[in-house]
Scaffold this motif. Structure first.
Motif, short mmCIF file in Angstrom:
data_model
loop_
_atom_site.label_atom_id
_atom_site.label_comp_id
_atom_site.label_asym_id
_atom_site.label_seq_id
_atom_site.Cartn_x
_atom_site.Cartn_y
_atom_site.Cartn_z
N LEU A 97 -17.22 19.13 13.99
CA LEU A 97 -16.15 18.39 13.31
C LEU A 97 -16.01 17.03 13.98
CD1 LEU A 97 -13.52 17.98 11.65
CD2 LEU A 97 -12.33 19.35 13.36
N SER B 290 -7.76 16.34 12.48
CA SER B 290 -8.43 17.47 13.14
C SER B 290 -7.57 18.72 13.01
CB SER B 290 -8.64 17.18 14.63
OG SER B 290 -9.38 16.01 14.79
N GLU C 35 -16.26 19.71 18.59
CA GLU C 35 -15.52 18.58 18.03
C GLU C 35 -15.89 17.28 18.72
OE1 GLU C 35 -11.06 18.70 16.80
OE2 GLU C 35 -11.41 20.30 18.26
#
Ligand SMILES: Cc1cc2nc3c(=O)[nH]c(=O)nc-3n(C[C@H](O)[C@H](O)[C@H](O)COP(=O)(O)OP(=O)(O)OC[C@H]3O[C@@H](n4cnc5c(N)ncnc54)[C@H](O)[C@@H]3O)c2cc1C
Length: 453
Positions: free
Chosen positions: A404, A412, A449
């Motif tokens: 991500l 997020s 992430e």
């Protein structure tokens, strides 16, 4: 803005910061050096997350290309791709640090305010003041031993930062204007906490805005050197594969705010205007330490779920280009499947849409996109929800990793919530069980992430 309206009748100013340094002029003229002054600070100066084997270096900006034009109506930001010379090996997903500098006009204005225009390019050095009261006072590591006022203000100090109360209180001592003095002293006080909240924290007045409001405030250069933060490098994700152009070149992609653009992105804009065939334009970069947010040859056989909003697609463009080349080089190798979920304001704001569609098939098995200014679904959480069962089944395969790339803030969080809902729906979990499973996925390295803010 009328500063008089922000002065209370009674207040106790915060304890002001004090100065412990002096600037001593040595007399010579320094002709401007091309790269950043922070490069002359020696080993004591560390560059955040720098790879140990590599120092920052000025590299050529070889090309620039506008990927998305700014559009006021849809609040779409301008997005530009830069091709830079590279001096290190890298893999898709790696990041570089870019050393910014403050705009010339801003520096000139400040030099004028400090009454240093005539000495702007005169060499000087810093030393501890004779009457220095602070026991552990030391010279800042981010200022070279010999420098000039212009260099300090251009390359070393951040001028756009949130001014703290003790700094405001000290600035009050550097203006001869009574109203300005009261405004600054009052703004630093506990009694004016509401004004500080609204002017500084909500309206976002930065240090230079405060100086603009207080036209007679002239803090000494030595005070600024001691109390202004260091101008720090900004990270950018590499957006190509080394297999495309070789490790001698790399690409990055930046987006530009239409109003009050940032320091580094403004610097890029100015530099690309200056690119000519005769005179290369340079920018100082360094390779940052790699993280698990990367796509290497070892990943060819594994699956990816890639989720990005806006410019967050940048590192994934490198992933796909790498995968495409690896497939060509090693056609017999088992290849994994990649699914992309992308959110943008409009179809035109999707970076390299044409390339993405060309990658559809063997490189990118599934592309789902949404546009916040258009027909629903507008946001990624809705798109993820629509795919819940498939997505969870794919995610839970041992060879699948989710990447991500988002702001680390609201976006997020909304995507993490959407993934939690997918797990709840597909696996009949409670909210608590789903959030525990997400945490576990992160621990196992299956949910990676890249946080940009
Ligand atoms: C690991 C990592 C990778 C990153 N990769 C990229 C990348 O590939 N491309 C990229 O564009 N950025 C990327 N960023 C963000 C980048 O480092 C900068 O923060 C950004 O470009 C703004 O830098 P600036 O110096 O121009 O703005 P500053 O002067 O630092 O900004 C001042 C304020 O404006 C905001 N701001 C400035 N520009 C923007 C913008 N375009 N959008 C939203 N807010 C903005 C900042 O968040 C800040 O609050 C990455 C950040 C990290 C941590």
């Amino acid at each position: 803005m009328e500063i008089g309206g922000y002065i209370l009748s009674e207040y106790i100013p915060a304890k002001p910061l004090v100065g412990n340094l002096e600037v001593s002029f040595t007399g010579g003229e320094q002709t401007s050096t091309e790269s950043c002054a922070q490069l002359r600070c020696g080993e004591a100066l560390k560059f955040p997350f720098a790879r140990l084997d590599s120092q920052p270096r000025a590299v050529e900006i070889r090309r620039s290309q506008v990927l998305v034009a700014a559009d006021k109506a849809t609040e779409t930001k301008r997005v530009v791709e830069l091709t830079l010379e590279s001096f290190f090996d890298y893999e898709p997903g790696d990041t570089i640090g870019v050393l910014p500098n403050n705009r010339d006009e801003l520096v000139d204005r400040l030099l004028q305010r400090l009454e240093l225009t005539d000495q702007a390019d005169t060499t000087c050095h810093l030393k501890l003041a004779l009457n220095c009261a602070k026991k552990n006072a030391k010279l800042p590591a981010h200022i070279p031993a010999t420098t000039t006022p212009r260099e300090i203000l251009t390359d070393c100090l951040s001028l756009n930062f949130v001014p703290q109360k003790q700094l405001l209180s000290a600035l009050a001592g550097f203006t001869s204007d009574v109203k300005e003095r009261s405004f600054l002293a009052c703004l630093s006080s506990k009694q004016a906490a509401e004004h500080y909240q609204s002017l500084i924290l909500e309206q976002g007045l930065l240090f230079m805005d405060i100086l603009e409001l207080c036209g007679n405030c002239r803090p000494p250069l030595a005070f600024l050197v001691e109390h202004l933060p260091r101008l720090l490098p900004r990270p950018y994700s590499i957006s190509n594969s080394p297999l495309e152009a070789g490790p001698q070149e790399l690409r990055i992609i930046y987006s530009l705010l239409s109003e009050k653009p940032g320091i580094t992105t403004s610097m890029f804009e100015k530099k690309i205007e200056e690119i000519t065939a005769e005179k290369p334009t340079k920018v100082v970069i360094y390779p940052r330490l790699s993280t698990s947010f990367r796509y290497t040859e070892q990943d060819l056989g594994s699956n990816q779920i890639l989720i990005a909003v806006g410019t967050g697609l940048a590192p994934f463009l490198g992933f796909f280009a790498h995968k495409e080349r690896l497939i060509k080089q090693q056609p017999q190798q088992k290849k994994g499947r990649s699914w992309l979920y992308i959110g943008a304001k409009t179809p035109e704001a999707i970076l390299k849409w044409h390339k993405l569609t060309c990658w559809g098939g063997s490189v990118l098995e599934r592309i789902r996109m949404c546009k916040s200014r258009g027909k629903p679904p507008n946001y990624l959480p809705q798109v993820l929800a629509d795919d819940a069962e498939d997505l969870v089944e794919f995610l839970l395969k041992p060879e699948t990793v989710l990447y991500l790339c988002a702001d680390g803030g609201k976006i997020s969080q909304s995507i993490a919530n959407a993934l939690s809902l997918c797990l709840q729906k597909a696996l009949h979990l409670t909210e608590e069980e789903a959030s525990r499973q997400l945490k576990e996925l992160k621990t196992q390295g299956k949910y990676r992430e890249d946080v940009w803010l």
